[in-house]
Design an enzyme around this catalytic site. Sequence first.
Site, PDB file in Angstrom:
ATOM      1  N   TRP A  95      10.460   5.768  -0.194  1.00  0.00           N
ATOM      2  CA  TRP A  95       9.195   6.321  -0.837  1.00  0.00           C
ATOM      3  C   TRP A  95       9.492   7.286  -1.806  1.00  0.00           C
ATOM      4  CZ3 TRP A  95       4.936   4.954  -2.507  1.00  0.00           C
ATOM      5  CH2 TRP A  95       3.930   5.642  -2.784  1.00  0.00           C
TER       6      TRP A  95
ATOM      7  N   LYS B 154       4.751  12.501   6.080  1.00  0.00           N
ATOM      8  CA  LYS B 154       3.517  12.245   6.920  1.00  0.00           C
ATOM      9  C   LYS B 154       3.976  12.502   8.404  1.00  0.00           C
ATOM     10  CE  LYS B 154       1.880   8.668   3.967  1.00  0.00           C
ATOM     11  NZ  LYS B 154       1.603   7.359   3.692  1.00  0.00           N
TER      12      LYS B 154
ATOM     13  N   GLY C 291      -1.493   8.004   1.296  1.00  0.00           N
ATOM     14  CA  GLY C 291      -2.409   6.907   1.021  1.00  0.00           C
ATOM     15  C   GLY C 291      -1.700   5.430   1.561  1.00  0.00           C
TER      16      GLY C 291
ATOM     17  N   ALA D 256       6.447   1.351  -0.296  1.00  0.00           N
ATOM     18  CA  ALA D 256       7.344   1.665  -1.454  1.00  0.00           C
ATOM     19  C   ALA D 256       7.576   0.280  -1.960  1.00  0.00           C
ATOM     20  CB  ALA D 256       8.425   2.384  -0.864  1.00  0.00           C
TER      21      ALA D 256
ATOM     22  N   LYS E 222      -1.715   7.992  11.693  1.00  0.00           N
ATOM     23  CA  LYS E 222      -1.587   6.451  11.591  1.00  0.00           C
ATOM     24  C   LYS E 222      -0.164   5.696  12.213  1.00  0.00           C
ATOM     25  CE  LYS E 222       1.036   6.298   7.761  1.00  0.00           C
ATOM     26  NZ  LYS E 222       2.474   5.578   7.792  1.00  0.00           N
TER      27      LYS E 222
ATOM     28  N   THR F 180      -0.464  -0.050   7.331  1.00  0.00           N
ATOM     29  CA  THR F 180       0.675   0.237   8.178  1.00  0.00           C
ATOM     30  C   THR F 180       0.346  -0.682   9.852  1.00  0.00           C
ATOM     31  OG1 THR F 180       2.039   1.863   8.974  1.00  0.00           O
ATOM     32  CG2 THR F 180      -0.059   2.173   9.722  1.00  0.00           C
TER      33      THR F 180
ATOM     34  N   ASN G 228       7.503   1.703  11.225  1.00  0.00           N
ATOM     35  CA  ASN G 228       6.893   1.826  12.632  1.00  0.00           C
ATOM     36  C   ASN G 228       6.041   0.501  13.165  1.00  0.00           C
ATOM     37  OD1 ASN G 228       6.828   4.824  12.678  1.00  0.00           O
ATOM     38  ND2 ASN G 228       5.613   4.788  10.681  1.00  0.00           N
TER      39      ASN G 228
END
Length: 336
Positions: A17, A111, A139, A143, A194, A251, A259
Site C-alpha cells: 500500500w 488501519k 477507503g 494496492a 473492517k 475486503t 485478512n
Amino acid sequence: MSFNSSQSAVVLGSGSWGTALAMVLSEHFSKVTLIGRSIEQCSEINGFHTNANYLPRVDLPKNIVASVDYTDASDASLILFVLPTSATRTAATALSSIGISSNVPLVSCSKGIERGSGIRMSEIISELLPEHSIAVHSGPTHAEEVSAHLASAAVVGSTNSALAEDLQAVFTTSYFRTYTSDDVAGIELGGALKNVFAIAAGIISGIGLGDNAIAALVTRGLAEMTRLGIALGGRPETFSGLSGMGDLMVTCYSSHSRNNRVGKALGSGETLEEITERLGMVAEGVPNTLSIHEAARKHGIETPIIDAVYQILYEDKSAQEALVDLLTRDLKPEMG
C-alpha cells in the site's frame, strides 16, 4: 498549504500500500521517497524500479526512490505513515528526532487502533509530533488494483478543511478519486474495524458457506461497526461511506485482502500459527482483533461478530462452534 510539482513527498512504509500510494503521489511531486527497513528492497527499487515482493509485475515511476534512513524525510513537504499499527509509535518517535519543519502535514494511512491505550493512529502521531497538521486517508483501495491504475476512490480527513482540500488534489489522478471529510475518527475507525469482519468473511468462505452467509455477515458487520464506531467517536454517516461500508465490502469479498485469506485458511482448518508461517507475515486484522475487542468491552458495546473472531483467534474456539453460537443467539429486531 498548497503543494506543487517541485516539492518532494515521503512515505514511511515500503509495503504494497505504501508503494501504491507513492505511485499516486508521483504524479504530483518531483520525488517520492519510500522509507523502509530492507537495504535489499531499497536497492531493487532504486536500481530496477520494482518492488516485486509486494507488487509483482509493476514498474514504478522513475521519481520514486527508496531509503532506510529517516533523515531523508527532513526536506519533505508531505509525509505519509503507511505502516503496521504496531510500528506507528516507533516511527513517529523516530521522525520527531530529525527536526522536520512544523509546516509539513502528516497523513496516517494505517488501519488499526493501539492495544492497551485504544487510541487511533492519528492520535499517536499528534501526541508525538504535536506541532504538525494531521490528516488521515482510507477507503476501499487494494494496492494491487491502484498500482494497475484501476479506478478507485478514497477519502481524506482533517479538521483543517484547507489542508483536506490540498491533500485531495494530490491524492487524485485519472484513476484515483479522493473525497474529503472532517470526521477523522470515523474514517480511521471504519478502516480499522473492517479488518476483523474481513477475517470473519474469510472464515465463512473457508467453511464452505455461500453468498447468503457473506451478505448477512457484511450487513450485520456494518451495523456492529457503526455501533462501536459511534461509541469511539465517529459519526454514523461516515460508516456508510468509503472508509466504512466501502472498505468493508471490498475486503470481505476480495481475494486481495490478506485478512480475508487468513480467515479462509482458518475456516479450512489451519491454525493461526500455520497460517503465519506460510504467509511469512501476520494480517493486520489479527492483532487488531485484540485491540478492537478490548475497546468494545471497555465501552460496553455489543459486538457478537468481533467476539466470535476473537474467540477463534485467541480462545481456540472452532469456526463451526462460533458460527452456531452466532446463529442461535437470542432473537431480536433487525434495528434493535
